[in-house]
Design a protein around this motif. Structure first.
Motif, PDB file in Angstrom:
ATOM      1  N   UNK A 234     -45.149  28.178   5.693  1.00  0.00           N
ATOM      2  CA  UNK A 234     -44.727  28.788   4.308  1.00  0.00           C
ATOM      3  C   UNK A 234     -43.250  28.574   4.305  1.00  0.00           C
ATOM      4  N   UNK A 235     -42.467  28.638   4.811  1.00  0.00           N
ATOM      5  CA  UNK A 235     -40.922  28.829   4.818  1.00  0.00           C
ATOM      6  C   UNK A 235     -40.642  27.316   4.271  1.00  0.00           C
ATOM      7  N   UNK A 236     -41.024  26.307   5.075  1.00  0.00           N
ATOM      8  CA  UNK A 236     -40.716  24.850   4.608  1.00  0.00           C
ATOM      9  C   UNK A 236     -41.269  24.490   3.286  1.00  0.00           C
ATOM     10  N   UNK A 237     -42.510  25.173   2.977  1.00  0.00           N
ATOM     11  CA  UNK A 237     -43.262  24.625   1.852  1.00  0.00           C
ATOM     12  C   UNK A 237     -42.443  25.328   0.613  1.00  0.00           C
ATOM     13  N   UNK A 238     -42.077  26.706   0.614  1.00  0.00           N
ATOM     14  CA  UNK A 238     -41.270  27.247  -0.321  1.00  0.00           C
ATOM     15  C   UNK A 238     -39.900  26.463  -0.580  1.00  0.00           C
ATOM     16  N   UNK A 239     -39.455  26.058   0.595  1.00  0.00           N
ATOM     17  CA  UNK A 239     -37.967  25.190   0.550  1.00  0.00           C
ATOM     18  C   UNK A 239     -38.516  24.153  -0.417  1.00  0.00           C
ATOM     19  N   UNK A 240     -39.394  23.441  -0.132  1.00  0.00           N
ATOM     20  CA  UNK A 240     -39.841  22.115  -0.815  1.00  0.00           C
ATOM     21  C   UNK A 240     -40.194  22.661  -2.267  1.00  0.00           C
ATOM     22  N   UNK A 241     -40.827  23.672  -2.589  1.00  0.00           N
ATOM     23  CA  UNK A 241     -40.949  24.121  -3.826  1.00  0.00           C
ATOM     24  C   UNK A 241     -39.689  24.301  -4.809  1.00  0.00           C
ATOM     25  N   UNK A 242     -38.738  24.779  -4.082  1.00  0.00           N
ATOM     26  CA  UNK A 242     -37.490  24.962  -4.597  1.00  0.00           C
ATOM     27  C   UNK A 242     -36.782  23.500  -5.134  1.00  0.00           C
ATOM     28  N   UNK A 243     -37.391  22.342  -4.349  1.00  0.00           N
ATOM     29  CA  UNK A 243     -36.627  21.222  -4.858  1.00  0.00           C
ATOM     30  C   UNK A 243     -37.557  20.885  -5.948  1.00  0.00           C
ATOM     31  N   UNK A 244     -38.793  20.954  -5.775  1.00  0.00           N
ATOM     32  CA  UNK A 244     -39.563  20.498  -7.040  1.00  0.00           C
ATOM     33  C   UNK A 244     -39.282  21.434  -8.430  1.00  0.00           C
ATOM     34  N   UNK A 245     -38.746  22.679  -8.292  1.00  0.00           N
ATOM     35  CA  UNK A 245     -38.493  23.287  -9.332  1.00  0.00           C
ATOM     36  C   UNK A 245     -37.071  23.001  -9.682  1.00  0.00           C
ATOM     37  N   UNK A 246     -36.392  21.903  -9.008  1.00  0.00           N
ATOM     38  CA  UNK A 246     -34.926  21.753  -9.463  1.00  0.00           C
ATOM     39  C   UNK A 246     -33.915  23.064  -9.300  1.00  0.00           C
ATOM     40  N   UNK A 247     -34.271  23.978  -8.164  1.00  0.00           N
ATOM     41  CA  UNK A 247     -33.617  25.063  -8.018  1.00  0.00           C
ATOM     42  C   UNK A 247     -32.392  24.643  -7.002  1.00  0.00           C
ATOM     43  N   UNK A 248     -32.840  23.853  -6.070  1.00  0.00           N
ATOM     44  CA  UNK A 248     -31.832  22.977  -5.121  1.00  0.00           C
ATOM     45  C   UNK A 248     -31.393  21.762  -5.515  1.00  0.00           C
ATOM     46  N   UNK A 249     -30.350  21.252  -5.134  1.00  0.00           N
ATOM     47  CA  UNK A 249     -30.010  19.942  -5.603  1.00  0.00           C
ATOM     48  C   UNK A 249     -31.046  18.695  -5.161  1.00  0.00           C
ATOM     49  N   UNK A 250     -30.936  17.629  -5.601  1.00  0.00           N
ATOM     50  CA  UNK A 250     -31.568  16.513  -5.636  1.00  0.00           C
ATOM     51  C   UNK A 250     -31.939  15.993  -3.972  1.00  0.00           C
ATOM     52  N   UNK A 251     -30.652  16.230  -3.284  1.00  0.00           N
ATOM     53  CA  UNK A 251     -30.641  15.417  -1.782  1.00  0.00           C
ATOM     54  C   UNK A 251     -31.558  16.620  -0.992  1.00  0.00           C
ATOM     55  N   UNK A 252     -31.901  17.602  -1.660  1.00  0.00           N
ATOM     56  CA  UNK A 252     -32.497  18.792  -0.630  1.00  0.00           C
ATOM     57  C   UNK A 252     -33.853  18.370   0.115  1.00  0.00           C
ATOM     58  N   UNK A 253     -34.921  17.853  -0.651  1.00  0.00           N
ATOM     59  CA  UNK A 253     -35.774  17.084   0.095  1.00  0.00           C
ATOM     60  C   UNK A 253     -35.522  16.259   1.457  1.00  0.00           C
ATOM     61  N   UNK A 254     -34.566  15.748   1.426  1.00  0.00           N
ATOM     62  CA  UNK A 254     -34.341  14.596   2.494  1.00  0.00           C
ATOM     63  C   UNK A 254     -33.846  15.746   3.724  1.00  0.00           C
ATOM     64  N   UNK A 255     -32.783  16.609   3.176  1.00  0.00           N
ATOM     65  CA  UNK A 255     -32.484  17.208   4.393  1.00  0.00           C
ATOM     66  C   UNK A 255     -33.389  18.234   4.852  1.00  0.00           C
TER      67      UNK A 255
END
Length: 312
Positions: A234-255
């Motif tokens: 769930x934690x990793x899924x929510x982190x990915x969700x933040x990238x999908x919603x453009x809340x986190x920077x574009x490089x975040x999915x890779x890190x």
């Protein structure tokens, strides 16, 4: 006389990584995306955060010893200096009270600055959040019915060390909270809860003897282990969700993907070793390492976003 080593163990200095990571996520996010940023408020917030976090842990050390939860019969962790080095418990209590008192100074200065910047109403909300954080810090192990003795420990630990702290760090910079800010706070909230689940699953036998009714005790060891893996997912899924919603920077999915690549084999090792008091030391070390990598996967892209903003 309390030594520096004993002080560090009473406040469990190595676990301050948890609150520092939440602080960095909230502060860097606000720096990168808020219209303005106050370094003064950020510094005051850091001092208050560390003081309350260390004070909370010192209270935990005192009450765990006072109630017999930490004893030579049930605890083998050498870091528990009240148990294994015969440090007077009064030192832990004095340390906790002193740190909570110390946190009042930066907190008051922060409130004054928030009043000047955003008004009394916003400062009142901050005051309530600060008081609640201190109350949870004390009553987590203090009082007649400590939070840690029941099944809501994960909720309060993750909620306040993760979500609430991140939101406060953003709030003092923006003066308001948007739905994106609350979503950003969720991954850390869940992961911090999972750290406590690992701890409580390893401590099932000792906690039962101490009369605790933690979530791990209520659902049993097998389901607790499943919960640990579900919380990670769930934690990793929510982190990915933040990238999908453009809340986190574009490089975040890779890190985040690199963090997941590191985490999976670590969870496999934890599963093979099992979760017991005998394996608690290595289990906690592994979950904290995973958390460090997970947090870095969020913090590093935010740090680069801050550098980009500064260079513009």
């Amino acid at each position: 006389m309390l030594t520096l080593y004993q002080f560090a163990r009473i406040v469990e200095i190595r676990t301050k990584l948890v609150s520092v990571s939440s602080y960095l996520i909230g502060t860097l996010y606000a720096f990168a995306y808020a219209e303005s940023f106050s370094l003064y408020r950020a510094i005051l917030m850091f001092i208050a955060t560390i003081a309350i976090d260390m004070g909370t842990t010192a209270f935990n050390s005192f009450f765990d010893y006072y109630r017999g939860i930490d004893s030579r019969d049930t605890n083998r962790e050498e870091d528990k200096v009240l148990v294994h080095q015969s440090v007077a418990p009064g030192y832990a209590l004095f340390t906790a009270i002193g740190l909570f008192a110390l946190s009042i100074i930066p907190s008051v200065l922060l409130l004054i600055d928030v009043v000047i910047s955003y008004g009394i109403a916003k400062a009142f909300l901050l005051l309530v959040a600060g008081i609640l954080s201190m109350l949870v810090g004390y009553f987590y192990n203090g009082g007649k019915k400590p939070i840690s003795r029941g099944p809501l420990g994960e909720l309060f630990a993750g909620g306040f060390l993760g979500g609430v702290l991140i939101i406060i760090c953003i709030f003092i910079q923006k003066g308001y909270i948007a739905y994106q800010d609350t979503l950003l706070a969720l991954p850390s909230t869940v992961f911090i809860a999972s750290i406590l689940t690992v701890n409580n699953t390893c401590d099932i036998e000792g906690d039962k003897k101490a009369g605790r009714r933690t979530l791990s005790i209520l659902i049993g060891r097998q389901k607790s282990e499943i919960l640990i893996y579900l919380e990670a997912f769930l934690a990793f899924s929510l982190a990915y969700a933040c990238t999908i919603k453009n809340i986190l920077p574009p490089a975040s999915p890779y890190t985040i993907s690199l963090g997941l690549f590191y985490a999976v084999p670590q969870y496999v090792k934890m599963h093979k070793a099992g979760f017991s008091h005998k394996t608690k030391g290595i289990s906690m070390m592994r979950i904290l390492r995973i958390f460090t990598v997970f947090s870095a996967a969020i913090i590093i892209p935010l740090a680069f976003a801050v550098l980009k903003k500064l260079s513009e």
